[in-house]
Design an enzyme around this catalytic site. Structure first.
Site, mmCIF file in Angstrom:
data_model
loop_
_atom_site.group_PDB
_atom_site.id
_atom_site.type_symbol
_atom_site.label_atom_id
_atom_site.label_comp_id
_atom_site.label_asym_id
_atom_site.label_seq_id
_atom_site.Cartn_x
_atom_site.Cartn_y
_atom_site.Cartn_z
ATOM 1 N N THR A 146 6.260 3.751 8.981
ATOM 2 C CA THR A 146 5.385 3.193 7.940
ATOM 3 C C THR A 146 6.173 3.024 6.642
ATOM 4 O O THR A 146 5.970 2.062 5.898
ATOM 5 C CB THR A 146 4.166 4.125 7.725
ATOM 6 O OG1 THR A 146 3.591 4.390 9.003
ATOM 7 C CG2 THR A 146 3.134 3.502 6.841
ATOM 8 N N LYS A 148 -11.957 -0.832 3.594
ATOM 9 C CA LYS A 148 -11.384 0.067 2.592
ATOM 10 C C LYS A 148 -12.330 0.097 1.380
ATOM 11 O O LYS A 148 -13.315 0.822 1.410
ATOM 12 C CB LYS A 148 -9.949 -0.366 2.286
ATOM 13 C CG LYS A 148 -9.064 -0.297 3.555
ATOM 14 C CD LYS A 148 -7.608 -0.517 3.295
ATOM 15 C CE LYS A 148 -6.796 -0.770 4.555
ATOM 16 N NZ LYS A 148 -6.631 0.358 5.461
ATOM 17 N N SER A 183 0.789 -1.226 0.000
ATOM 18 C CA SER A 183 0.000 0.000 0.000
ATOM 19 C C SER A 183 0.820 1.273 0.000
ATOM 20 O O SER A 183 0.299 2.334 -0.318
ATOM 21 C CB SER A 183 -0.927 0.012 1.210
ATOM 22 O OG SER A 183 -0.170 0.102 2.389
ATOM 23 N N THR A 234 -9.926 -6.924 3.875
ATOM 24 C CA THR A 234 -10.594 -5.994 4.792
ATOM 25 C C THR A 234 -11.972 -5.643 4.252
ATOM 26 O O THR A 234 -12.217 -5.697 3.047
ATOM 27 C CB THR A 234 -9.776 -4.702 4.968
ATOM 28 O OG1 THR A 234 -10.397 -3.895 5.972
ATOM 29 C CG2 THR A 234 -9.701 -3.872 3.691
ATOM 30 N N THR A 237 -13.303 -11.885 21.714
ATOM 31 C CA THR A 237 -13.683 -10.503 21.426
ATOM 32 C C THR A 237 -15.099 -10.469 20.851
ATOM 33 O O THR A 237 -15.528 -11.420 20.178
ATOM 34 C CB THR A 237 -12.656 -9.861 20.453
ATOM 35 O OG1 THR A 237 -12.929 -8.475 20.334
ATOM 36 C CG2 THR A 237 -12.671 -10.487 19.078
HETATM 37 N N1 PLP Z 1 -3.015 -5.157 5.750
HETATM 38 C C1 PLP Z 1 -2.573 -4.081 5.084
HETATM 39 C C2 PLP Z 1 -1.617 -4.270 3.958
HETATM 40 C C3 PLP Z 1 -3.016 -2.785 5.427
HETATM 41 O O1 PLP Z 1 -2.565 -1.708 4.779
HETATM 42 C C4 PLP Z 1 -3.942 -2.647 6.494
HETATM 43 C C5 PLP Z 1 -4.469 -1.321 6.921
HETATM 44 O O2 PLP Z 1 -4.101 -0.273 6.583
HETATM 45 C C6 PLP Z 1 -4.359 -3.792 7.151
HETATM 46 C C7 PLP Z 1 -3.887 -5.018 6.770
HETATM 47 C C8 PLP Z 1 -5.339 -3.695 8.276
HETATM 48 O O3 PLP Z 1 -6.625 -3.517 7.757
HETATM 49 P P1 PLP Z 1 -7.798 -3.022 8.724
HETATM 50 O O4 PLP Z 1 -7.853 -1.544 8.568
HETATM 51 O O5 PLP Z 1 -9.025 -3.731 8.258
HETATM 52 O O6 PLP Z 1 -7.401 -3.439 10.096
#
Ligand code: PLP
Length: 407
Positions: free
Chosen positions: A363, A248, A189, A245, A277
């Protein structure tokens, strides 16, 4: 121990490095995305355009999704009322898992409260299911995968990002009889580059390894039904566990894995992050299921999304700005310094009402600090014009080089 002084030291460190994060108080307005209202610290308001959201297709305001959520709230109330094992499994959760299994052509799917938790819980649980498991993890995997691998107490090997030769060397160096799993992403990302899915599946076959792919930035966006890059490339059947997810492209929240019925059953039974949870609210499950079902059929939004990304990249390249372009929907502009990145982000917001958050270490690596734009079908050409104009002006104003790092 002076606990307060310790906290100050920790926070000051971030200030000194220019990577202390601040929240922006925004009110998204239904029907008007990507426009939103920002409330400043002094209480004044400013209309802004969000350019860094991950609601990639605007599904967070789509009537189909909102209708399903409203109906579910009216029918069933707010929360699920429990963990999945103790009263928190409803018809909505079951329907969503069936939708997800179908999306990826798998026997089953398992819902988590987020994709972060899905990655962390699954990867930290797998060594309990496969004693001695070695996880081969791409160096640029998301923090949630790193955390899951780190916490599981098992062996790990980190291969250089997208380097299948390095992965092969690592696989070949281990005992052939040891259980193995290769964990990677389909779309990374921060740079927007693609993982070499086929090559990794070939290696997995050769070395008898399981495959685990994070399709978080691809589900809903790639593939004829939104099943991600593994669907687009007709490789989903070669992946053992697909992570995605609902927060998004699908515009709601939550995360999942899709896999064989047996794999889901075992993870469901052993993963604390699944067991202990409260399950997601039924209305969230209903909205997500509606979003997935809609995007299985609708190609138009996916196509518009890609078109918008191409237009924005072309326009920013036209200015000579150092953007990274791997052909995906993500548009990173490399600034290369946390302080400059913050200044650009602050000026874009204050002077132009353009909201794009700075992306800093950890990041991304130090020296590659950036602005990461996420165009969507709900951004119009007028918004693109404004953004391009603002970037041109600010880039000159900050005396930054053009096209230094363009890839
Ligand atoms: N995996 C990747 C590559 C991500 O960029 C993200 C979130 O930014 C996640 C997992 C986590 O996703 P979620 O926001 O559903 O926890």
């Amino acid at each position: 121990m002076d606990y307060t002084a310790q906290l100050d030291t920790a926070i000051d460190r971030l200030h000194e490095e220019g990577r202390y994060r601040t929240f922006i108080d925004i009110e998204r307005r239904n029907g008007q995305f990507p426009h939103a209202m920002r409330t400043r610290a002094d209480g004044s308001q400013q209309e802004i355009t969000v350019w860094c959201g991950n609601d990639y297709l605007g599904m967070g305001q789509h009537p189909v999704v909102l209708k399903a959520m409203h109906e579910a709230i009216d029918a069933t109330g707010a929360g699920s009322g429990g963990t999945r094992n103790i009263s928190g499994t409803t018809v909505y959760h079951n329907a969503l898992e069936a939708e997800l299994a179908n999306l990826h052509g798998k026997e089953a799917a398992l819902l988590f409260t987020s994709a972060y938790i899905a990655n962390d819980a699954t990867l930290s649980t797998l060594p309990k299911l496969f004693p001695g498991l070695i996880i081969y993890s791409d160096a640029l995997n998301h923090a949630s995968m790193i955390e899951g691998v780190r916490r599981n107490g098992g062996a790990k090997r980190v291969f250089r990002h997208n380097d299948v030769e390095h992965l092969r060397e690592l696989l070949a160096a281990d005992d052939p009889s040891t259980p193995k799993l290769i964990a990677f992403e389909s779309v990374y990302s921060m740079d927007g580059d693609f993982g070499p899915i086929k090559e990794i599946c070939d290696l997995a076959d050769e070395f008898g390894a399981l495959t685990y792919i994070d399709e978080v930035h691809a589900v809903g966006l790639y593939g004829p039904r939104g099943g991600g890059v593994s669907e687009r490339d007709n490789l989903a059947h070669r992946i053992d566990i697909i992570n995605g997810t609902l927060g998004k492209a699908y515009g709601v929240m939550g995360g999942y894995i899709a896999a064989s019925a047996k794999m889901c059953d075992a993870v469901r039974s052993y993963a604390p992050g699944f067991i202990f949870t409260t399950s997601i609210a039924p209305a969230i499950a209903a909205g997500a299921a509606a979003s997935i079902a809609f995007l299985k059929e609708d190609q138009a939004l996916r196509a518009q999304h890609q078109d918008m990304a191409k237009v924005l990249k072309l326009r920013l390249k036209g200015l000579g700005l150092p953007i990274i372009d791997h052909g995906s929907h993500i548009v990173p502009v490399i600034v290369g310094n946390p302080v400059h990145t913050k200044v650009l982000s602050d000026r874009l917001l204050e002077d132009f009402g353009i909201y794009v958050q700075p992306i800093n270490f950890p990041t991304v690596p130090r020296g590659t600090e950036r602005l990461r734009f996420t165009p969507s079908p709900v951004h119009g050409s007028g918004e693109v014009d404004k953004l391009v104009h603002a970037m041109d002006e600010l880039w000159s104003h900050c005396a930054l080089n053009r096209a230094e790092l363009a890839g």
